[in-house]
Scaffold this active site. Structure first.
Site, PDB file in Angstrom:
ATOM      1  N   CYS A 119       4.630   2.601  -6.784  1.00  0.00           N
ATOM      2  CA  CYS A 119       3.656   2.092  -7.747  1.00  0.00           C
ATOM      3  C   CYS A 119       2.625   1.205  -7.050  1.00  0.00           C
ATOM      4  CB  CYS A 119       4.364   1.318  -8.858  1.00  0.00           C
ATOM      5  SG  CYS A 119       3.244   0.643 -10.089  1.00  0.00           S
TER       6      CYS A 119
ATOM      7  N   CYS B  81       1.444  -1.810  -9.032  1.00  0.00           N
ATOM      8  CA  CYS B  81       2.460  -2.871  -9.139  1.00  0.00           C
ATOM      9  C   CYS B  81       2.564  -3.654  -7.833  1.00  0.00           C
ATOM     10  CB  CYS B  81       3.856  -2.304  -9.406  1.00  0.00           C
ATOM     11  SG  CYS B  81       3.984  -1.138 -10.744  1.00  0.00           S
ATOM     12  N   ASP B  82       2.673  -2.942  -6.721  1.00  0.00           N
ATOM     13  CA  ASP B  82       3.067  -3.580  -5.463  1.00  0.00           C
ATOM     14  C   ASP B  82       1.912  -3.770  -4.481  1.00  0.00           C
ATOM     15  OD1 ASP B  82       5.640  -3.475  -6.466  1.00  0.00           O
ATOM     16  OD2 ASP B  82       6.113  -1.580  -5.484  1.00  0.00           O
TER      17      ASP B  82
END
Lengths: 99, 294
Positions: free
Chosen positions: B127, B130-131
């Site tokens: 992701c 996300c990261d």
């Protein structure tokens, strides 16, 4: 849970004795939100100090401890990082981490 | 003995639990370690009727509390096996059922390489949004050739020092809009007709080796090669097509007492509302089956 930032991190963790668990999280992260109540349960059953770091506000702290995905639990013993765990965990798994 | 055992706690599984409980059947949801399906990683859901904007996390929790109020237990155990004598086995328990609803959804397709799982969250990510921020100013690579991969490459190029885009073909399946932007971005280096051969490192990712033998020193590897049905549990049990359970508008399967709901069903539209809709249909079909077998 103790809310950590770059100003109180050394006092609460680095220069502190005993076991501490630091939850690196963000408000937008679903699995992080699910871990929240688990950690509240854990807090009732342990002497370890439970803390949290909002990675959106404290990205440098997150990077300092090699956080590359959240939720990420970093365990400290007498100020030294001893363990790290990525992803959602159950209560018993978290208790194992801080045994 | 349960009338209905449901595997999966995404929208499909939880909706089937509502219908099954309201039909008066003894029902349990084997929800896996994390409540909810893919949607819990979505911050803004804006196409679920009744909510202008809700997070996937809140949506799932609302539905889960509705399920629990109907007296259905949701256990956070992972189903390990479905036996031919109608039992679902988890690590510590066995659940006998009269009918079964499979709602195991999709999971991210993996490269299938050693270290890939071990380094998940330690340099390997599925992701980018996300990261990505943890790799600000670093060198990263992304694997894939579709819209997601190229969109993620552009997102990462905004925050990282360098982005290698690795794709096994020399043309992309992504829309031209993304392809043009990727070609125009000086921070993105294309590694075409290449695949990742190995993921290297001790405790976390340090480098990857490509099929050409080239080694890339990177801190982050983002895998964006699509999703596949979570089919391990059922692929030897019911008829499947590429891992998707072959079904029909009644959500029945090749086994009379097994029903299917949600993204793991072979179908053309995979949305929250169609997952919910499958959940209702599967539960009502299971209900009819239970009536007949009485």
């Amino acid at each position: 849970m103790v809310v950590l930032n770059k100003d109180n991190f050394d006092t609460e963790i680095t220069n502190s004795k005993g076991v501490a668990l630091v939850d690196f999280y963000a408000d937008w992260c679903g699995p992080c939100k699910m871990l929240g109540p688990v950690l509240e349960e854990v807090e009732k059953e342990t002497d370890a100090k439970l803390c949290k770091v909002n990675v959106d506000e404290e990205i440098d702290l997150a990077r300092k401890f090699g956080v590359m995905s959240i939720p990420c639990l970093v365990i400290f013993k007498d100020g030294e990082q001893v363990n790290k765990s990525v992803g959602l965990k159950s209560k018993s798994e978290v208790l194992d981490l801080i045994k | 003995m349960y009338d209905v055992v449901i595997i999966g706690s995404g929208i499909a599984g939880l909706t089937s639990a509502i219908y099954s409980a309201r039909a008066g059947h003894k029902t349990i949801v084997i929800g896996g370690p994390t409540l909810g399906g893919q949607i819990i990683n979505t911050l803004h859901v804006e196409n679920y009727p009744g909510y202008k904007d809700i997070s996937g996390f809140d949506l799932i929790n609302n539905i889960a509390s509705q399920v629990k109020e109907l007296g259905v237990e949701i256990v956070s155990e992972e189903a390990k096996e479905i036996t031919s004598d109608k039992k679902v086995i988890t690590e510590n328990n066995t659940y006998s059922f009269k009918s079964l609803i499979i709602a195991t959804g999709l999971e991210n397709r993996s490269l299938g390489l050693e270290n890939e799982k071990k380094f998940l969250g330690m340099g390997v990510s599925v992701c980018a949004t996300c990261d990505g921020n943890f790799f600000r100013g670093r060198d990263v690579a992304i694997v894939g050739g579709g819209n997601t991969a190229l969109e993620d490459a552009l997102y990462l190029a905004n925050i990282c020092n360098k982005v290698y885009l690795i794709h096994r073909r020399n043309t992309f399946t992504a829309e031209k809009y993304y392809v043009d932007k990727v070609y125009a971005n000086s921070k993105i280096e294309l590694c075409l007709s290449e695949e990742v051969k190995s993921i290297n490192g001790e405790d976390s990712l340090q480098s990857i080796t490509l099929t050409s033998g080239r080694e890339l020193n990177i801190d982050g590897l983002f895998v964006a090669i699509g999703k596949v049905p979570n089919s391990k549990l059922y692929e030897n049990l019911v008829e499947t097509d590429n891992g998707y359970i072959v079904s029909n508008e009644k959500c029945t399967t090749s086994v009379p007492y097994i029903f299917v709901a949600g993204d793991c069903r072979k179908k053309s539209v995979r949305q929250l509302v169609t997952a919910a809709s499958d959940g209702a249909v599967a539960a009502l079909s299971a209900s009819k089956y239970l009536e007949r077998e009485k």
